[in-house]
Motif scaffolding. Structure first.
Motif, PDB file in Angstrom:
ATOM      1  N   THR A  80       0.320  -4.490  -1.837  1.00 50.65           N
ATOM      2  CA  THR A  80      -0.819  -4.041  -1.009  1.00 50.65           C
ATOM      3  C   THR A  80      -2.156  -4.274  -1.721  1.00 50.65           C
ATOM      4  OG1 THR A  80      -1.025  -1.740  -1.825  1.00 50.65           O
ATOM      5  CG2 THR A  80       0.562  -2.109  -0.039  1.00 50.65           C
ATOM      6  N   LEU A  81      -2.123  -4.499  -3.036  1.00 48.39           N
ATOM      7  CA  LEU A  81      -3.368  -4.522  -3.814  1.00 48.39           C
ATOM      8  C   LEU A  81      -4.301  -5.668  -3.419  1.00 48.39           C
ATOM      9  CD1 LEU A  81      -1.955  -3.535  -7.335  1.00 48.39           C
ATOM     10  CD2 LEU A  81      -3.043  -2.045  -5.644  1.00 48.39           C
ATOM     11  N   LYS A  82      -3.712  -6.828  -3.143  1.00 45.66           N
ATOM     12  CA  LYS A  82      -4.533  -7.977  -2.731  1.00 45.66           C
ATOM     13  C   LYS A  82      -5.351  -7.625  -1.468  1.00 45.66           C
ATOM     14  CE  LYS A  82      -3.724 -12.441  -0.529  1.00 45.66           C
ATOM     15  NZ  LYS A  82      -4.392 -13.594  -1.082  1.00 45.66           N
ATOM     16  N   ASP A  83      -4.667  -7.022  -0.497  1.00 50.31           N
ATOM     17  CA  ASP A  83      -5.359  -6.682   0.748  1.00 50.31           C
ATOM     18  C   ASP A  83      -6.396  -5.575   0.512  1.00 50.31           C
ATOM     19  OD1 ASP A  83      -3.481  -8.442   1.793  1.00 50.31           O
ATOM     20  OD2 ASP A  83      -2.049  -6.837   2.171  1.00 50.31           O
ATOM     21  N   GLN A  84      -6.026  -4.595  -0.304  1.00 43.10           N
ATOM     22  CA  GLN A  84      -6.930  -3.467  -0.558  1.00 43.10           C
ATOM     23  C   GLN A  84      -8.202  -3.908  -1.275  1.00 43.10           C
ATOM     24  OE1 GLN A  84      -6.059  -0.005  -0.136  1.00 43.10           O
ATOM     25  NE2 GLN A  84      -3.872   0.169  -0.382  1.00 43.10           N
ATOM     26  N   TYR A  85      -8.056  -4.845  -2.237  1.00 40.33           N
ATOM     27  CA  TYR A  85      -9.186  -5.070  -3.144  1.00 40.33           C
ATOM     28  C   TYR A  85      -9.783  -6.473  -3.159  1.00 40.33           C
ATOM     29  CZ  TYR A  85      -7.510  -0.540  -4.590  1.00 40.33           C
ATOM     30  OH  TYR A  85      -7.109   0.777  -4.564  1.00 40.33           O
ATOM     31  N   SER A  87      -9.573  -8.578  -0.072  1.00 38.18           N
ATOM     32  CA  SER A  87      -9.650  -9.168   1.267  1.00 38.18           C
ATOM     33  C   SER A  87     -11.083  -9.319   1.777  1.00 38.18           C
ATOM     34  CB  SER A  87      -8.807  -8.376   2.256  1.00 38.18           C
ATOM     35  OG  SER A  87      -9.141  -7.028   2.208  1.00 38.18           O
ATOM     36  N   ARG A  88     -11.991  -8.418   1.368  1.00 35.13           N
ATOM     37  CA  ARG A  88     -13.395  -8.583   1.821  1.00 35.13           C
ATOM     38  C   ARG A  88     -14.001  -9.844   1.214  1.00 35.13           C
ATOM     39  NH1 ARG A  88     -10.899  -4.175   1.039  1.00 35.13           N
ATOM     40  NH2 ARG A  88     -11.959  -3.981  -0.933  1.00 35.13           N
ATOM     41  N   ASN A  89     -13.647 -10.136  -0.025  1.00 35.68           N
ATOM     42  CA  ASN A  89     -14.175 -11.367  -0.634  1.00 35.68           C
ATOM     43  C   ASN A  89     -13.688 -12.585   0.133  1.00 35.68           C
ATOM     44  OD1 ASN A  89     -14.232  -9.247  -2.731  1.00 35.68           O
ATOM     45  ND2 ASN A  89     -15.276 -10.867  -3.852  1.00 35.68           N
ATOM     46  N   GLU A  90     -12.403 -12.530   0.517  1.00 36.46           N
ATOM     47  CA  GLU A  90     -11.851 -13.672   1.241  1.00 36.46           C
ATOM     48  C   GLU A  90     -12.435 -13.800   2.637  1.00 36.46           C
ATOM     49  OE1 GLU A  90      -7.590 -13.573   1.046  1.00 36.46           O
ATOM     50  OE2 GLU A  90      -7.646 -13.869  -1.125  1.00 36.46           O
ATOM     51  N   GLU A  91     -12.619 -12.641   3.292  1.00 40.30           N
ATOM     52  CA  GLU A  91     -13.058 -12.694   4.692  1.00 40.30           C
ATOM     53  C   GLU A  91     -14.575 -12.717   4.859  1.00 40.30           C
ATOM     54  OE1 GLU A  91     -10.795  -9.394   6.204  1.00 40.30           O
ATOM     55  OE2 GLU A  91      -8.966 -10.479   5.664  1.00 40.30           O
ATOM     56  N   MET A  92     -15.294 -12.075   3.915  1.00 47.47           N
ATOM     57  CA  MET A  92     -16.748 -11.969   4.105  1.00 47.47           C
ATOM     58  C   MET A  92     -17.543 -12.579   2.950  1.00 47.47           C
ATOM     59  SD  MET A  92     -17.139  -8.199   5.804  1.00 47.47           S
ATOM     60  CE  MET A  92     -16.055  -7.138   4.906  1.00 47.47           C
ATOM     61  N   GLY A 287       2.036  -9.985 -14.193  1.00 43.73           N
ATOM     62  CA  GLY A 287       1.511 -11.052 -13.344  1.00 43.73           C
ATOM     63  C   GLY A 287       0.117 -10.723 -12.853  1.00 43.73           C
ATOM     64  N   THR A 288      -0.275 -11.379 -11.776  1.00 48.45           N
ATOM     65  CA  THR A 288      -1.572 -11.075 -11.179  1.00 48.45           C
ATOM     66  C   THR A 288      -1.300 -10.463  -9.803  1.00 48.45           C
ATOM     67  OG1 THR A 288      -1.661 -13.392 -10.475  1.00 48.45           O
ATOM     68  CG2 THR A 288      -2.961 -12.793 -12.396  1.00 48.45           C
ATOM     69  N   TRP A 289      -1.941  -9.330  -9.563  1.00 46.60           N
ATOM     70  CA  TRP A 289      -1.586  -8.578  -8.352  1.00 46.60           C
ATOM     71  C   TRP A 289      -2.015  -9.281  -7.067  1.00 46.60           C
ATOM     72  CZ3 TRP A 289      -6.292  -7.349  -6.277  1.00 46.60           C
ATOM     73  CH2 TRP A 289      -7.351  -7.017  -7.140  1.00 46.60           C
ATOM     74  N   HIS A 290      -3.004 -10.195  -7.121  1.00 49.16           N
ATOM     75  CA  HIS A 290      -3.425 -10.877  -5.885  1.00 49.16           C
ATOM     76  C   HIS A 290      -2.611 -12.149  -5.651  1.00 49.16           C
ATOM     77  CE1 HIS A 290      -5.315 -13.177  -8.959  1.00 49.16           C
ATOM     78  NE2 HIS A 290      -5.963 -13.963  -8.122  1.00 49.16           N
TER      79      HIS A 290
END
Ligand code: HCR
Length: 422
Positions: A80-85, A87-92, A287-290
């Motif tokens: 869930t961490l990728k979406d939580q932290y 996703s705004r960078n990816e989308e906005m 690993g990397t959480w995203h």
């Protein structure tokens, strides 16, 4: 001058905003920020991030009780961490300042049943305005899964970054009896000067349940040899559960601020790992959480653990909001209905309308609070009841010596709206 990501006309107000946060501690949400950094989404929608991998959530119920289930919880949590932290960078394009929810704001959503995984529902209520506190319940009834939690933030400013301590926690219950406590990582918001904020997770968080505890340590680029968004999760049997006497991770593992510089073998996992070297059952994932992680210790060493990369990983599924254009059963307090004009203004670059509409909502809130005060009443919560002490938090947190040792909770009243019942 501030960075290129800031539109020329807003550089002055961005500098002033940065100055005001530098001398500020507490509830950041109340500060006025320049338009380019505003998000059209309210914080009440954020609990949806817990649900965006519904298959992994459902898989928790299918896992065998004990270690296997603990690992399924860990895998879902890390995913869930990728979406939580990020996703705004990816989308906005960068992290943005979310809309500050009003008291009583609601968000109901669902993820449909597919391939027998069951339907996942989300109910969110803003239970405090100043400071902002969001309570939520996520349920997959077919699988017997229920996650109840609340979160708030305490922000400070340090060396050019915003440090966000997350307050609150979540408890996941399976079939009414098998409980897992989940605590939340600390955030460091960097890139402010350049006008393109992004989040790095720091310090540690915990998952305790199924006779095991996981301490998840977070590191960013440049502080150790690691890449951005690195993590290491150490899974240990709780004392008396696995036959070997694991010393629980100490307080220093959990975010006193200093752990950040310590490296993997530093403050965080040192106690846990050194104490278990003697023929231990300790399991480690890195690993990397995203992106993805692999087992670095334990019988599965070298094998993949979690994967959220778009090509090979579990799919992200957006929420299907329940409510409709008129807010449905939630009426004017449904988050998207409430912020409709503000969000439209932000999306379309009409910041005058956005700001007028925002003031209208805030004035209405002020008036409601005044009226309540005059009448000697308080705003009634719709779905939750506040309790000062969460005994499950205390019990599950004790073996890992959580700080704080006690926490409050928002008990879900069980009053689902019709739209979430089916
Ligand atoms: C810190 C933050 C508000 C809180 C947001 C939380 C912690 C809320 C709970 C979610 O589960 C996870 C989550 C993710 C967000 O990254 C985090 C927000 C990031 C920025 C925002 C500040 C209040 C606004 C800072 C203003 C900056 C960007 C200029």
């Amino acid at each position: 001058t501030v960075g290129d990501a800031v539109p020329a006309s807003q550089r002055g107000s961005w500098s002033s905003f940065l100055k005001s946060i530098a001398s500020f501690s507490g509830d950041l949400s109340s500060l006025t920020a320049p338009p380019f950094i505003l998000s059209p989404v309210s914080l009440t929608e954020f609990p949806a991030y817990w649900c965006e991998r519904p298959d992994l959530f459902a898989a928790i119920a299918d896992a065998k009780e004990g270690e296997q289930r603990h690992l399924a919880v860990l895998k879902w949590f890390v995913s869930t961490l990728k979406d939580q932290y990020t996703s705004r960078n990816e989308e906005m394009g960068s992290e943005k300042k979310p809309l500050n929810p009003v008291l009583g704001e609601l968000f109901y959503a669902a993820w449909p049943d597919k391939n027998g995984r069951g339907k996942t529902t989300l109910l969110v209520e803003q239970v405090s305005h100043h400071p902002p506190i969001t309570a939520y319940v996520i349920e997959n009834k077919a699988k017997g899964l229920k996650l109840v939690g609340h979160n708030a933030q305490k922000t400070t400013f340090s060396a050019g970054a915003i440090i966000v301590k997350q307050l609150g926690h979540a408890v996941l219950t399976i079939n009414g009896t098998d409980n897992f406590l989940i605590t939340l990582p600390r955030l460091r918001i960097d890139g402010l000067w350049y006008g393109s904020p992004y989040i790095e997770l720091v310090d540690s968080s915990y998952i305790v349940g199924g006779g095991h505890s996981s301490v998840i340590e977070y590191k960013g680029k440049g502080y150790f040899s690691g890449k951005s968004h690195s993590f290491k999760a150490t899974v240990s049997p709780l004392p008396g559960m696995g036959g070997n006497s694991i010393v629980p991770p100490t307080k220093s593992a959990q975010s006193s601020g200093g752990g950040w510089l310590g490296g993997w073998s530093g403050s965080g996992s040192k106690n846990a790992s050194s104490s278990s070297l003697s023929g231990s059952k300790e399991l480690v994932v890195e690993g990397t959480w995203h992106e993805a992680s692999t087992w670095s210790s334990g019988p599965e060493s070298g094998k993949k653990f979690h994967d959220v990369t778009p090509t090979t990983g579990a799919n992200k599924e957006e929420a299907v909001p329940v409510g409709g254009a008129d807010g449905g059963e939630m009426g004017e307090f449904e988050t998207r209905k409430l912020w409709q004009e503000v969000a439209k203004g932000i999306r379309e670059g009409d910041f005058d309308t956005a700001s007028k509409e925002k003031s209208r909502i805030e004035n209405d809130q002020r008036q409601r609070r005044k009226d309540e005060q005059a009448a000697g009443t308080a705003w009634p919560l719709k779905h939750f009841k506040h309790e000062d002490v969460d005994t499950l938090y205390e019990q599950l947190g004790r073996p890992v010596k959580l700080t704080p040792p006690t926490d409050d909770r928002y008990e879900f009243l069980g009053n689902y709206p019709a739209a979430l019942q089916a």
